[in-house]
Write an enzyme that holds these catalytic residues in place. Structure first.
Site, short mmCIF file in Angstrom:
data_model
loop_
_atom_site.label_atom_id
_atom_site.label_comp_id
_atom_site.label_asym_id
_atom_site.label_seq_id
_atom_site.Cartn_x
_atom_site.Cartn_y
_atom_site.Cartn_z
N ASP A 258 41.87 63.76 40.96
CA ASP A 258 40.76 64.54 40.44
C ASP A 258 39.88 64.89 41.65
OD1 ASP A 258 38.94 64.33 37.30
OD2 ASP A 258 38.91 65.84 38.89
C1 GLC Z 1 36.76 68.00 37.30
C2 GLC Z 1 37.53 67.44 36.12
C3 GLC Z 1 38.97 67.84 36.09
C4 GLC Z 1 39.09 69.25 36.63
C5 GLC Z 1 38.77 69.17 38.12
C6 GLC Z 1 38.77 70.56 38.77
O1 GLC Z 1 35.89 67.05 37.83
O2 GLC Z 1 37.44 66.03 35.92
O3 GLC Z 1 39.42 67.79 34.72
O4 GLC Z 1 40.41 69.75 36.45
O5 GLC Z 1 37.53 68.54 38.37
O6 GLC Z 1 37.75 71.34 38.24
#
Ligand code: GLC
Length: 719
Positions: A258
């Protein structure tokens, strides 16, 4: 023709065919090895971390492009540009599908495939290689801000819905990215909380959806979550990533962290994190991605023989595997399509099948438009666009039909439709008596009143949590309706008992103040761009509702197992899932706690009867057959559910567990014989004293019904 030229001809034919066919694993591996052999260490390092907001590195010299990713689970996100400044004047408004819980509420795996197909096709059109969905974290508490993006409290339902979705996306030549692995079940403290739980709860509740995504859905990528699990960061967690995901389950794709979830170079190198994503916003406007944990440091560690190069090669192989599976290295990528009528129709179908009719006393619904003159529509959610809210899953919708618009389009030419907001969306707003009086006044003058309230998403995509309750990075404070809606609903019900209450949002609210006097209640979730048309269809009966709750609606927050047996949100460091396997109906049914509306509950405008259950066992599996009949006057679909209950077991087991379901469409009077095969997994549980799945010989009950608490037939089988 000379032999030589014949050979050339044949070789040419072969290579063109090879391009067109999905490559065999052997061909893929050969190509991967060829590329890895030619790469320098620096080029390998460039591939394992971000090169912009949503890309990770390629190797130009070898024709390896960057890997291009985009959110989100129910639509391709606004174009974020490489530097987090949303690009302007780009064609990035697309199909805004209903959110995850609405899809799950359809209990229709084929629709999951259609949903994924739309998503994959639009991602391809927008030039993406990876779409960052589905989100499938188990709904452990109704307060989690991201429940709207997820699917269910039950791992079996998740497992069935996630496979279709992933195949739908990946058959478009795009990679899905199942997330967030694992145990990201709350937003409060999400980037630091350390989840502690039993092996049994991990295996029986929190992992099955991911296992199905990997082993049945063949998902190409998976996102490691922000939180810790048993003391180690999830996205580079030795047990979750190396032991379970890659060794036990045989995952061949790439683990993407993430955004900003990596905290250690050595752990990320050794514990299975393949790509480090994220942007340290303090690095903007000129981020130096070489400074990432999996950046330049890795080059030095390998060159100084502190870390063996094969660790790096393993990551690069996985990334190249994903690229091969999405035709990025030769091969033709389907070009995809955007904002087509078919895509919009799929969005509508998912909404029509996902909206749940919770209560319908004396058949107040469907509204017969010929019998009325005036309808009062009340509530801000009736006239609010939701698509840009919620956080990273936001979509700039090509259009969005609100409930008010949908009602107007369907009956506006025959019936007078009035509108009153009834409340305002402002943090901390209490009941505004003037607005309530106006709404009650409108209701008193109408034949029928429709209140559309519930949670809300936030609005401005730059500040997604403004006044939001269903959004990333926040949890709800409680289950109470915000902005004084309880007082509004009571005032409207008093002014006109022919009032329908429609709740929007990602999950249950505390309905105790008005559920007794509300004759009809509908759960509409966030039903996507066609949601207003779907809701109007249900309210006026052009659609017969068939949605079923994918999570329990408890009467009050105090009844929720995560709050009663478990810890939530934990202290500032750890959270103990002492609710263990008793999540959702597994708790309410075992501990005899009456919910407001049960898991699997959903009414129809017709009725269904169940008969002739036979359960035949053979060795370690069984087959249940039964008949469902449409015993009412309207055609409609029923989701017949099959639960299993073990009579006596070494370790305690829940009162029942969902192990099969089938959605059937029946005309009035029509019957269908349904067969559900219960393989050995349907009877097993995870004995974490022995650390293995066990199936104890003995007798099992097979419970068949229209919801977890509306069991119509019971059978017994001894295995
Ligand atoms: C965010 C989310 C994830 C998302 C990523 C990119 O913090 O937790 O679900 O795909 O970052 O935006």
């Amino acid at each position: 023709m000379k032999i030589h030229s014949l050979f050339i001809l044949a070789a040419g034919l072969f290579s063109s065919v090879a391009h067109a066919q999905p490559q065999s694993e052997a061909a893929i591996n050969t190509k991967i090895e060829q590329l890895v052999r030619q790469m320098t260490t620096a080029e390998k390092v460039a591939m394992i971390h971000a090169t912009s907001s949503f890309t990770s590195g390629g190797v130009k010299r070898l024709g390896i492009p960057e890997l291009v990713m985009s959110d989100g689970p129910h639509g391709v996100r606004v174009e974020h540009g490489r530097d987090w400044n949303p690009d302007r004047n780009v064609y990035d408004s697309g199909t805004y599908l209903p959110t995850g819980v609405c899809l799950a509420a359809t209990w229709n795996p084929q629709l999951g495939y259609a949903f994924g197909s739309v998503l994959g096709s639009e991602a391809a059109f927008r030039g993406k290689d990876v779409i960052l969905g589905p989100g499938i974290n188990i709904i452990r508490t109704p307060l989690n801000g991201r429940n709207f993006e997820y699917q269910s409290e039950d791992p079996f339902l998740v497992s069935k819905m996630v496979v279709g979705y992933i195949k739908g996306v990946q058959d478009q030549g795009i990679s899905a990215c199942v997330k967030h692995y694992a145990l990201n079940n709350q937003e409060i403290l999400r980037t630091s909380i350390d989840v502690q739980l039993s092996e049994r709860a991990l295996r029986e509740i929190y992992l099955p959806g991911f296992k199905a995504a990997v082993q049945e859905g063949k998902v190409n990528t998976l996102m490691g979550s922000y939180n810790k699990v048993r003391g180690q960061w999830a996205t580079h967690n030795q047990y979750l990533m190396n032991e379970i995901l890659k060794k036990e389950w045989g995952f061949k794709g790439a683990v993407i962290s993430d955004w900003g979830a990596v905290h250690s170079t050595m752990q990320a190198l050794w514990n299975g994190c393949d790509i480090e994503m994220g942007t340290d916003l303090s690095m903007l406007p000129n981020p130096n991605y070489g400074r990432f944990y999996l950046g330049d440091t890795v080059l030095k560690l390998v060159q100084n023989k502190i870390v063996p190069e094969y660790i790096l090669d393993e990551k690069v192989r996985r990334i190249l595997y994903v690229m091969m599976k999405t035709n990025m290295l030769g091969g033709q990528r389907k070009k995809g399509s955007y904002n087509t009528k078919e895509h919009q129709q799929t969005a509508r179908k998912v909404a029509e099948e996902g909206i749940v009719l919770l209560k319908n006393e004396n058949n107040l619904l469907p509204i017969n438009k010929d019998g009325i003159k005036t309808i009062a529509v009340i509530g801000v959610n009736a006239d609010r666009k939701q698509s840009l809210g919620g956080g990273s899953s936001q979509v700039k919708a090509f259009y969005e039909v609100t409930p008010l618009q949908g009602i107007y389009d369907l009956v506006g030419k025959d019936v007078q439709v009035t509108y009153a907001p009834g409340y305002e969306i402002r943090r901390g707003a209490t009941a505004d008596q003037l607005s309530i009086n106006k709404a009650a006044e409108a209701a008193s003058k109408a034949d029928v009143a429709i209140v559309v309230g519930g949670w809300t998403h936030g609005y401005n995509y730059a500040v997604w949590s403004d006044n939001a309750y269903d959004a990333e990075d926040i949890d709800k404070p409680d289950m109470n309706l915000p902005f004084g809606q309880d007082a509004l609903i009571n005032a409207v019900l008093k002014a006109n008992p022919n009032t329908i209450v429609v709740m929007m949002g990602g999950g249950p609210v505390d309905m105790s103040q008005w559920i007794g006097s509300a004759r009809a209640v509908v759960q509409a979730w966030y039903p996507g761009m066609e949601g207003g048309n779907a809701l109007a269809g249900v309210l006026f009966g052009t659609i017969n509702p068939s949605g079923k709750l994918p999570m329990t609606f408890p009467k009050t927050l105090a009844d929720v197992p995560a709050h009663k047996l478990g810890q939530y949100p934990g202290d500032s460091v750890k959270v103990y899932y002492t609710d263990d396997i008793y999540v959702g109906y597994r708790y309410y049914d075992t501990y005899g706690v009456e919910p407001q509306f049960a898991f699997g509950h959903g009414l129809s405008y017709t009725t269904f009867s169940y008969s002739n259950l036979t359960v035949t066992g053979n060795g370690k599996s069984a087959t249940a057959t039964f008949t469902v009949t449409n015993s009412g006057k309207a055609a409609g679909s029923e989701v017949a559910q099959v639960y299993v209950k073990q009579d006596k077991s070494l370790l305690p087991r829940p009162e029942k567990e969902l192990k099969g379901f089938q959605k059937v469409f029946l005309k009035p009077g029509e019957s269908k014989k349904i067969t559900v095969v219960l393989n050995s997994e349907a009877f097993q549980y995870y004995n974490d004293a022995q650390n293995k799945w066990v199936m104890e010989p003995g007798s099992f009950h097979v419970l068949v019904g229209s919801s977890s608490r509306d069991i119509r037939l019971t059978g017994k089988v001894t295995l």
